[in-house]
Design a protein around this motif. Structure first.
Motif, mmCIF file in Angstrom:
data_model
loop_
_atom_site.group_PDB
_atom_site.id
_atom_site.type_symbol
_atom_site.label_atom_id
_atom_site.label_comp_id
_atom_site.label_asym_id
_atom_site.label_seq_id
_atom_site.Cartn_x
_atom_site.Cartn_y
_atom_site.Cartn_z
ATOM 1 N N THR A 264 -2.442 0.338 -26.397
ATOM 2 C CA THR A 264 -3.349 1.081 -25.531
ATOM 3 C C THR A 264 -4.293 0.109 -24.846
ATOM 4 N N CYS A 265 -4.929 0.585 -23.814
ATOM 5 C CA CYS A 265 -5.911 -0.232 -23.125
ATOM 6 C C CYS A 265 -7.206 -0.254 -23.938
ATOM 7 N N LYS A 266 -8.050 -1.217 -23.658
ATOM 8 C CA LYS A 266 -9.325 -1.353 -24.356
ATOM 9 C C LYS A 266 -10.355 -0.421 -23.706
ATOM 10 N N VAL A 267 -11.071 0.332 -24.522
ATOM 11 C CA VAL A 267 -12.077 1.268 -24.016
ATOM 12 C C VAL A 267 -13.231 0.503 -23.378
ATOM 13 N N ASP A 268 -13.624 0.925 -22.189
ATOM 14 C CA ASP A 268 -14.738 0.320 -21.458
ATOM 15 C C ASP A 268 -16.040 0.689 -22.170
ATOM 16 N N PRO A 269 -16.909 -0.292 -22.474
ATOM 17 C CA PRO A 269 -18.136 0.005 -23.210
ATOM 18 C C PRO A 269 -19.251 0.654 -22.375
ATOM 19 N N GLN A 270 -19.093 0.747 -21.052
ATOM 20 C CA GLN A 270 -20.135 1.342 -20.228
ATOM 21 C C GLN A 270 -20.327 2.815 -20.588
ATOM 22 N N PRO A 271 -21.580 3.294 -20.599
ATOM 23 C CA PRO A 271 -21.824 4.697 -20.957
ATOM 24 C C PRO A 271 -21.088 5.690 -20.058
ATOM 25 N N PHE A 272 -20.988 5.409 -18.753
ATOM 26 C CA PHE A 272 -20.334 6.345 -17.850
ATOM 27 C C PHE A 272 -18.817 6.346 -18.005
ATOM 28 N N ALA A 273 -18.262 5.423 -18.790
ATOM 29 C CA ALA A 273 -16.818 5.437 -19.044
ATOM 30 C C ALA A 273 -16.433 6.614 -19.936
ATOM 31 N N ARG A 274 -17.361 7.106 -20.720
ATOM 32 C CA ARG A 274 -17.163 8.289 -21.578
ATOM 33 C C ARG A 274 -15.899 8.206 -22.436
ATOM 34 N N HIS B 228 -17.988 6.595 -3.467
ATOM 35 C CA HIS B 228 -18.999 6.194 -2.486
ATOM 36 C C HIS B 228 -20.337 6.904 -2.664
ATOM 37 N N HIS B 229 -20.337 8.073 -3.270
ATOM 38 C CA HIS B 229 -21.557 8.866 -3.392
ATOM 39 C C HIS B 229 -21.925 9.107 -4.851
ATOM 40 N N GLY B 230 -21.581 8.161 -5.720
ATOM 41 C CA GLY B 230 -21.962 8.241 -7.125
ATOM 42 C C GLY B 230 -21.020 9.026 -8.017
ATOM 43 N N GLN B 231 -19.841 9.372 -7.538
ATOM 44 C CA GLN B 231 -18.870 10.060 -8.376
ATOM 45 C C GLN B 231 -18.107 9.034 -9.226
ATOM 46 N N TRP B 232 -17.375 9.548 -10.220
ATOM 47 C CA TRP B 232 -16.651 8.665 -11.128
ATOM 48 C C TRP B 232 -15.202 9.108 -11.291
ATOM 49 N N ALA B 233 -14.317 8.122 -11.380
ATOM 50 C CA ALA B 233 -12.913 8.341 -11.744
ATOM 51 C C ALA B 233 -12.659 7.494 -12.989
ATOM 52 N N ARG B 234 -11.950 8.066 -13.965
ATOM 53 C CA ARG B 234 -11.698 7.375 -15.230
ATOM 54 C C ARG B 234 -10.224 7.476 -15.600
ATOM 55 N N GLY B 235 -9.759 6.528 -16.422
ATOM 56 C CA GLY B 235 -8.377 6.579 -16.877
ATOM 57 C C GLY B 235 -8.145 5.824 -18.162
ATOM 58 N N VAL C 220 -0.006 -1.051 -15.403
ATOM 59 C CA VAL C 220 1.063 -2.033 -15.549
ATOM 60 C C VAL C 220 1.156 -2.334 -17.043
ATOM 61 N N LEU C 221 2.333 -2.169 -17.613
ATOM 62 C CA LEU C 221 2.584 -2.541 -19.002
ATOM 63 C C LEU C 221 3.270 -3.898 -18.981
ATOM 64 N N ARG C 222 2.739 -4.861 -19.726
ATOM 65 C CA ARG C 222 3.270 -6.233 -19.705
ATOM 66 C C ARG C 222 3.734 -6.670 -21.084
ATOM 67 N N ASP C 223 4.779 -7.508 -21.096
ATOM 68 C CA ASP C 223 5.244 -8.101 -22.347
ATOM 69 C C ASP C 223 4.409 -9.338 -22.664
ATOM 70 N N ALA C 224 4.729 -10.019 -23.760
ATOM 71 C CA ALA C 224 3.945 -11.173 -24.199
ATOM 72 C C ALA C 224 3.968 -12.323 -23.196
ATOM 73 N N VAL D 57 -1.715 -3.574 -21.899
ATOM 74 C CA VAL D 57 -1.749 -2.407 -21.019
ATOM 75 C C VAL D 57 -2.879 -2.624 -20.023
ATOM 76 N N GLU D 58 -2.525 -2.719 -18.753
ATOM 77 C CA GLU D 58 -3.524 -2.841 -17.686
ATOM 78 C C GLU D 58 -3.621 -1.483 -16.999
ATOM 79 N N VAL D 59 -4.826 -0.965 -16.888
ATOM 80 C CA VAL D 59 -5.007 0.352 -16.281
ATOM 81 C C VAL D 59 -6.173 0.285 -15.294
ATOM 82 N N HIS D 60 -6.007 0.977 -14.169
ATOM 83 C CA HIS D 60 -7.028 0.987 -13.122
ATOM 84 C C HIS D 60 -7.255 2.414 -12.659
ATOM 85 N N ALA D 61 -8.519 2.825 -12.643
ATOM 86 C CA ALA D 61 -8.882 4.102 -12.036
ATOM 87 C C ALA D 61 -9.293 3.801 -10.605
ATOM 88 N N ASN D 62 -8.973 4.704 -9.711
ATOM 89 C CA ASN D 62 -9.315 4.528 -8.301
ATOM 90 C C ASN D 62 -9.993 5.795 -7.797
#
Length: 169
Positions: A32-42, A51-58, A90-94, A140-145
């Motif tokens: 699994t990906c590593k949980v982001d420690p920022q409070p808004f990552a929830r 652009h107006h202070g909204q959030w996308a998470r993944g 993106v899932l990557r091997d060693a 595991v590399e994950v990006h929210a957009n």
């Protein structure tokens, strides 16, 4: 050598009360990906601000049986702007080679009405890959957009938006 193996087998049977459980190394291969420690990552692994202070998470997890679990959330605290977003991975091997890639289609929520922020945790999406490929995943590399900000006024949306949670490959 054979007598040593028989002795080890007898010791295992005695130690487990006659129950033998074979565990393969791949039984613990969930990644699994590593949980982001920022409070808004929830509790999600990745966070993108609109652009107006909204959030996308993944968050993305791949299990040893080849299932890729994708979780996505969107949040807006604006009475005038909703938020749309995607989650890509993106899932990557060693060795750093891509084992699998994917993304969700754009998903949107409208602006909020009066009161608290509008937070939507979408149902988990699941995709299947070959278990042998899944077992080779090392990172595991994950990006929210946050892709766009549909306009509205206090819960009524002006821009057309879609409420889907499906895959693009």
């Amino acid at each position: 050598m054979r007598s040593e193996l028989v002795s080890i087998r007898a010791l295992l049977i005695a130690a487990t009360g006659g129950l033998i459980t074979l565990v393969s190394a791949s039984a613990f291969a969930d990644a699994t990906c590593k949980v982001d420690p920022q409070p808004f990552a929830r509790g999600y692994c990745t966070l993108a601000r609109g652009h107006h202070g909204q959030w996308a998470r993944g968050t993305v997890t791949v299990t040893n049986d080849g299932k890729i679990h994708v979780k996505q959330a969107l949040e807006t605290d604006s009475g005038f702007f909703g938020v749309c977003g995607t989650v890509s991975y993106v899932l990557r091997d060693a060795a750093g080679n891509a084992v699998a890639t994917g993304s969700t289609r754009e998903t949107c929520i409208p602006n909020k009405g009066h009161g608290h922020a509008r937070i939507v945790n979408f149902p988990e999406g699941v995709r299947q890959i070959n278990p042998a490929r899944a077992a080779s995943v090392a990172t595991v590399e994950v990006h929210a957009n946050a892709t766009r900000d549909p306009q509205g006024i206090f819960g009524f949306t002006i821009d057309p938006i879609t409420f889907s949670h499906t895959w693009e490959e």
